[in-house]
Design a protein around this motif. Structure first.
Motif, short mmCIF file in Angstrom:
data_model
loop_
_atom_site.label_atom_id
_atom_site.label_comp_id
_atom_site.label_asym_id
_atom_site.label_seq_id
_atom_site.Cartn_x
_atom_site.Cartn_y
_atom_site.Cartn_z
N MET A 164 -0.09 4.94 -7.56
CA MET A 164 -0.81 3.92 -8.14
C MET A 164 -1.99 3.40 -7.33
SD MET A 164 2.30 1.53 -9.44
CE MET A 164 1.30 0.17 -10.37
N THR A 165 -2.99 2.76 -7.88
CA THR A 165 -4.09 2.45 -7.10
C THR A 165 -3.47 1.06 -6.36
OG1 THR A 165 -4.97 0.81 -8.69
CG2 THR A 165 -5.80 3.02 -8.56
N PRO A 166 -4.07 0.65 -5.14
CA PRO A 166 -3.49 -0.41 -4.48
C PRO A 166 -3.83 -1.84 -5.47
CG PRO A 166 -4.96 0.66 -3.01
CD PRO A 166 -5.04 1.21 -4.41
N GLN A 167 -4.98 -1.66 -6.29
CA GLN A 167 -5.28 -2.93 -7.38
C GLN A 167 -3.95 -3.04 -8.30
OE1 GLN A 167 -7.50 -0.35 -6.53
NE2 GLN A 167 -9.13 -1.49 -5.56
N ALA A 168 -3.62 -1.99 -8.77
CA ALA A 168 -2.60 -1.87 -9.78
C ALA A 168 -1.11 -2.39 -9.21
CB ALA A 168 -2.59 -0.67 -10.31
N ILE A 169 -0.76 -2.06 -8.03
CA ILE A 169 0.32 -2.37 -7.43
C ILE A 169 0.28 -4.05 -7.05
CG2 ILE A 169 -0.10 -2.09 -5.00
CD1 ILE A 169 3.14 -0.85 -6.69
N GLY A 170 -0.89 -4.48 -6.51
CA GLY A 170 -1.22 -5.78 -6.32
C GLY A 170 -0.88 -6.67 -7.91
N PHE A 223 12.24 -3.08 -5.98
CA PHE A 223 11.06 -3.24 -6.73
C PHE A 223 10.92 -2.13 -7.75
CE2 PHE A 223 6.32 -2.21 -7.40
CZ PHE A 223 5.99 -3.30 -7.77
N GLN A 224 11.21 -0.93 -7.45
CA GLN A 224 11.20 0.09 -8.46
C GLN A 224 12.17 -0.32 -9.54
OE1 GLN A 224 11.24 4.11 -6.79
NE2 GLN A 224 10.50 3.31 -4.71
N ARG A 225 13.17 -0.59 -9.24
CA ARG A 225 14.21 -0.91 -10.48
C ARG A 225 13.52 -2.11 -11.23
NH1 ARG A 225 17.90 0.34 -6.37
NH2 ARG A 225 18.11 -1.71 -5.84
N TRP A 226 13.11 -3.12 -10.89
CA TRP A 226 12.48 -4.14 -11.38
C TRP A 226 11.33 -3.54 -12.02
CZ3 TRP A 226 7.45 -6.03 -10.63
CH2 TRP A 226 7.46 -7.36 -11.28
N ARG A 227 10.39 -3.07 -11.56
CA ARG A 227 9.31 -2.48 -12.30
C ARG A 227 9.59 -1.59 -13.52
NH1 ARG A 227 6.37 2.34 -12.09
NH2 ARG A 227 4.03 2.15 -12.57
N GLU A 228 10.94 -0.79 -13.50
CA GLU A 228 11.45 0.29 -14.50
C GLU A 228 11.73 -0.72 -15.56
OE1 GLU A 228 14.21 2.94 -13.03
OE2 GLU A 228 12.55 3.90 -11.86
N ALA A 281 0.86 -1.20 -0.06
CA ALA A 281 0.14 -0.03 -0.20
C ALA A 281 0.96 1.39 0.02
CB ALA A 281 -0.98 0.03 1.31
N GLU A 282 1.97 1.38 0.73
CA GLU A 282 2.91 2.45 0.57
C GLU A 282 3.68 2.63 -0.51
OE1 GLU A 282 6.76 3.92 3.28
OE2 GLU A 282 5.58 2.50 4.05
N MET A 283 3.82 1.50 -1.08
CA MET A 283 4.47 1.55 -2.54
C MET A 283 3.48 1.98 -3.57
SD MET A 283 7.43 1.07 -4.56
CE MET A 283 8.34 0.29 -3.40
N ALA A 284 2.48 1.61 -3.43
CA ALA A 284 1.44 2.11 -4.44
C ALA A 284 1.36 3.72 -4.27
CB ALA A 284 -0.01 1.40 -4.11
N GLN A 285 1.08 4.23 -3.02
CA GLN A 285 1.06 5.85 -2.86
C GLN A 285 2.31 6.31 -3.42
OE1 GLN A 285 0.81 6.14 1.55
NE2 GLN A 285 -1.55 6.17 1.22
N ARG A 286 3.80 5.73 -3.28
CA ARG A 286 4.78 6.38 -3.55
C ARG A 286 5.04 6.68 -5.24
NH1 ARG A 286 10.10 3.98 -0.11
NH2 ARG A 286 9.48 4.70 1.80
#
Length: 181
Positions: free
Chosen positions: A32-38, A62-67, A24-29
């Motif tokens: 993104m919505t909680p569903q999208a981060i899920g 996580f942020q590097r992997w997502r990029e 949830a905190e990553m979604a805020q950073r």
């Protein structure tokens, strides 16, 4: 950090490990919505840890992997149907073709467009000079012949000056060259 199931703390609450934050905190950073981060957390290779019902995300990884995932998807979208191996093969073939062209140039088997244009210019200049000399060489046959030869010479010179426009196709122009009428 691979996805794993960890036990909760002694009091039954899930706690983050060093460098982890809640999904949830990553979604805020990431706005993104909680569903999208899920959905991101469920992807293979996502650096997350599942602890009971909580999902913990390794913050930096996580942020590097997502990029990287986003870049890979963008590249896939730009070149649909072209695999990385196929792209590498195309590149290798293009590089080999460039080397073959350079070798052929050094052997004198091919010339550049600029060189051929320059050579053609020299030839046309020589022909023009010869044509301009016709009237004076025919002057001994009389003034009428000299004037007729001069008029014909000017027509030939005009045709030669338009030669490159009428006969030689312009680089990149896909229309076939038309012969002058």
């Amino acid at each position: 950090m691979p996805r794993s199931r960890e036990k909760s703390s002694k009091d039954g609450k899930s706690v983050p490990q060093k460098g982890e934050i809640s999904a949830a905190e990553m979604a805020q950073r990431l706005a993104m919505t909680p569903q999208a981060i899920g959905l991101w957390c469920k992807r293979p290779g996502a650096p997350v840890r599942v602890d009971g019902t909580r999902v913990w995300v390794a913050d930096g990884p996580f942020q590097r992997w997502r990029e990287k995932e986003l870049v890979a998807q963008a590249l896939k979208d730009l070149a649909p149907g072209v695999s990385l191996e196929e792209a590498r093969t195309r590149k290798a073939l293009a590089e080999a073709e460039i080397i073959e062209i350079e070798v052929a140039k050094k052997r004198g088997e091919i010339i550049t467009i600029e060189d051929s244009t320059s050579a053609l210019g020299v030839v046309l200049d020589r022909v023009t000079t010869l044509v301009r000399g016709f009237p004076s060489r025919l002057a001994h046959l009389g003034e009428i012949v000299e004037e007729a030869a001069e008029a014909e010479a000017e027509l030939i010179i005009a045709e030669l000056s338009e030669f490159s426009e009428d006969v030689l196709p312009v680089c990149g122009d896909e229309r076939p060259a038309e012969a002058p009428v």
